[in-house]
Design a protein around this motif. Structure first.
Motif, PDB file in Angstrom:
ATOM      1  N   SER A   9       0.616  -1.117  -0.227  1.00 21.50           N
ATOM      2  CA  SER A   9       0.015   0.000   0.046  1.00 21.50           C
ATOM      3  C   SER A   9       0.939   1.027   0.362  1.00 21.50           C
ATOM      4  O   SER A   9       0.618   2.189  -0.882  1.00 21.50           O
ATOM      5  N   MET A  10       2.421   1.309   0.358  1.00 19.59           N
ATOM      6  CA  MET A  10       2.690   2.066   1.043  1.00 19.59           C
ATOM      7  C   MET A  10       3.160   2.690  -0.615  1.00 19.59           C
ATOM      8  O   MET A  10       3.637   3.154  -1.011  1.00 19.59           O
ATOM      9  N   TRP A  11       4.045   1.230  -1.314  1.00 19.97           N
ATOM     10  CA  TRP A  11       4.551   1.553  -2.111  1.00 19.97           C
ATOM     11  C   TRP A  11       3.227   1.850  -2.906  1.00 19.97           C
ATOM     12  O   TRP A  11       4.020   2.800  -4.455  1.00 19.97           O
ATOM     13  N   PHE A  12       2.233   1.390  -3.387  1.00 22.56           N
ATOM     14  CA  PHE A  12       1.066   2.617  -4.418  1.00 22.56           C
ATOM     15  C   PHE A  12       1.291   3.861  -3.983  1.00 22.56           C
ATOM     16  O   PHE A  12       1.154   4.690  -5.169  1.00 22.56           O
ATOM     17  N   LEU A  13       1.014   4.050  -3.011  1.00 19.11           N
ATOM     18  CA  LEU A  13       0.955   5.327  -2.794  1.00 19.11           C
ATOM     19  C   LEU A  13       2.155   6.456  -3.013  1.00 19.11           C
ATOM     20  O   LEU A  13       2.088   7.488  -4.173  1.00 19.11           O
ATOM     21  N   ILE A  14       3.178   5.901  -3.224  1.00 21.64           N
ATOM     22  CA  ILE A  14       4.677   6.566  -3.579  1.00 21.64           C
ATOM     23  C   ILE A  14       4.750   6.834  -4.627  1.00 21.64           C
ATOM     24  O   ILE A  14       4.911   7.545  -5.733  1.00 21.64           O
ATOM     25  N   LYS A  15       3.966   5.165  -5.466  1.00 26.12           N
ATOM     26  CA  LYS A  15       4.322   5.443  -7.155  1.00 26.12           C
ATOM     27  C   LYS A  15       2.835   6.202  -8.296  1.00 26.12           C
ATOM     28  O   LYS A  15       3.239   6.856  -8.971  1.00 26.12           O
ATOM     29  N   GLY A  16       2.193   6.512  -7.066  1.00 20.62           N
ATOM     30  CA  GLY A  16       1.204   6.868  -7.504  1.00 20.62           C
ATOM     31  C   GLY A  16       1.097   8.422  -7.383  1.00 20.62           C
ATOM     32  O   GLY A  16       0.500   9.160  -8.148  1.00 20.62           O
ATOM     33  N   ALA A  51      18.479  13.165 -10.300  1.00 19.45           N
ATOM     34  CA  ALA A  51      19.836  13.277  -9.655  1.00 19.45           C
ATOM     35  C   ALA A  51      19.644  13.351  -8.179  1.00 19.45           C
ATOM     36  O   ALA A  51      19.308  12.049  -7.708  1.00 19.45           O
ATOM     37  N   ALA A  52      19.078  14.040  -7.732  1.00 18.56           N
ATOM     38  CA  ALA A  52      18.201  14.293  -6.966  1.00 18.56           C
ATOM     39  C   ALA A  52      16.924  13.432  -6.758  1.00 18.56           C
ATOM     40  O   ALA A  52      16.840  13.216  -5.289  1.00 18.56           O
ATOM     41  N   GLU A  58      15.444   6.501  -3.664  1.00 18.32           N
ATOM     42  CA  GLU A  58      16.271   5.748  -3.215  1.00 18.32           C
ATOM     43  C   GLU A  58      16.181   5.371  -1.977  1.00 18.32           C
ATOM     44  O   GLU A  58      15.521   4.413  -1.070  1.00 18.32           O
ATOM     45  N   ASP A  59      15.644   6.971  -1.168  1.00 18.97           N
ATOM     46  CA  ASP A  59      15.458   6.852   0.257  1.00 18.97           C
ATOM     47  C   ASP A  59      14.495   6.477   0.516  1.00 18.97           C
ATOM     48  O   ASP A  59      13.794   5.618   1.822  1.00 18.97           O
ATOM     49  N   ILE A  60      12.953   6.687  -0.156  1.00 19.20           N
ATOM     50  CA  ILE A  60      11.450   6.525   0.160  1.00 19.20           C
ATOM     51  C   ILE A  60      11.431   5.053   0.184  1.00 19.20           C
ATOM     52  O   ILE A  60      10.925   4.715   0.436  1.00 19.20           O
ATOM     53  N   LYS A  61      12.518   3.864  -0.730  1.00 19.64           N
ATOM     54  CA  LYS A  61      12.119   2.499  -0.758  1.00 19.64           C
ATOM     55  C   LYS A  61      12.224   1.879   0.832  1.00 19.64           C
ATOM     56  O   LYS A  61      11.613   1.388   0.666  1.00 19.64           O
ATOM     57  N   GLN A  62      13.578   2.606   1.693  1.00 25.06           N
ATOM     58  CA  GLN A  62      13.658   1.975   2.307  1.00 25.06           C
ATOM     59  C   GLN A  62      12.660   2.516   3.727  1.00 25.06           C
ATOM     60  O   GLN A  62      12.638   2.166   4.722  1.00 25.06           O
ATOM     61  N   ILE A  63      11.971   3.175   3.509  1.00 21.45           N
ATOM     62  CA  ILE A  63      10.815   4.400   4.647  1.00 21.45           C
ATOM     63  C   ILE A  63      10.197   2.940   6.051  1.00 21.45           C
ATOM     64  O   ILE A  63       9.937   3.218   6.730  1.00 21.45           O
TER      65      ILE A  63
END
Length: 124
Positions: A9-16, A51-52, A58-63
């Motif tokens: 669900s969190m990954w869906f939020l990030i991608k969306g 780059a940013a 990458e940081d969000i993937k680890q949240i």
């Protein structure tokens, strides 16, 4: 299993959010009247921005690993929003169906939940 659903669900939020942001960024290119306003905007350096964005991605993937409570709260929020969206879609569908249906619409059951409509039909 529940932890996996929270991560999904969190990954869906990030991608969306990412794709929605891209749509918002692309829309001014389709509207020629926004050129004057964009001239005063700060310049966009694509290389530095990409780059940013990659570092942030990458940081969000680890949240969810660092702060599982954020993923849990996000999952609960999306479950609640999903339920509300489902009910909103049902109400919109019933409204449009009543408005554009052939013949006379049955407005007495249009605002009732489906369970109440079925129970009323069964009792008649």
């Amino acid at each position: 299993m529940a932890d996996n659903r929270k991560g999904v669900s969190m990954w869906f939020l990030i991608k969306g959010s990412f794709w929605f942001s891209l749509v918002l960024i692309a829309l001014p290119f389709l509207d020629s009247s926004s050129d004057k306003e964009l001239e005063a905007a700060p310049p966009l350096e694509v290389g530095h921005s990409m780059a940013a964005a990659m570092e942030a991605f990458e940081d969000i993937k680890q949240i969810c690993v660092r702060k599982p409570d954020i993923c849990e709260t996000g999952s609960e929020t999306f479950a609640a929003l999903g339920s509300r969206a489902k009910q909103g879609a049902r109400i919109a569908y019933e409204f449009l169906d009543a408005k554009f249906a052939d013949g006379e619409p049955d407005l007495t059951t249009a605002s009732l939940p489906p369970e109440a409509t079925e129970a009323e039909t069964a009792s008649n």
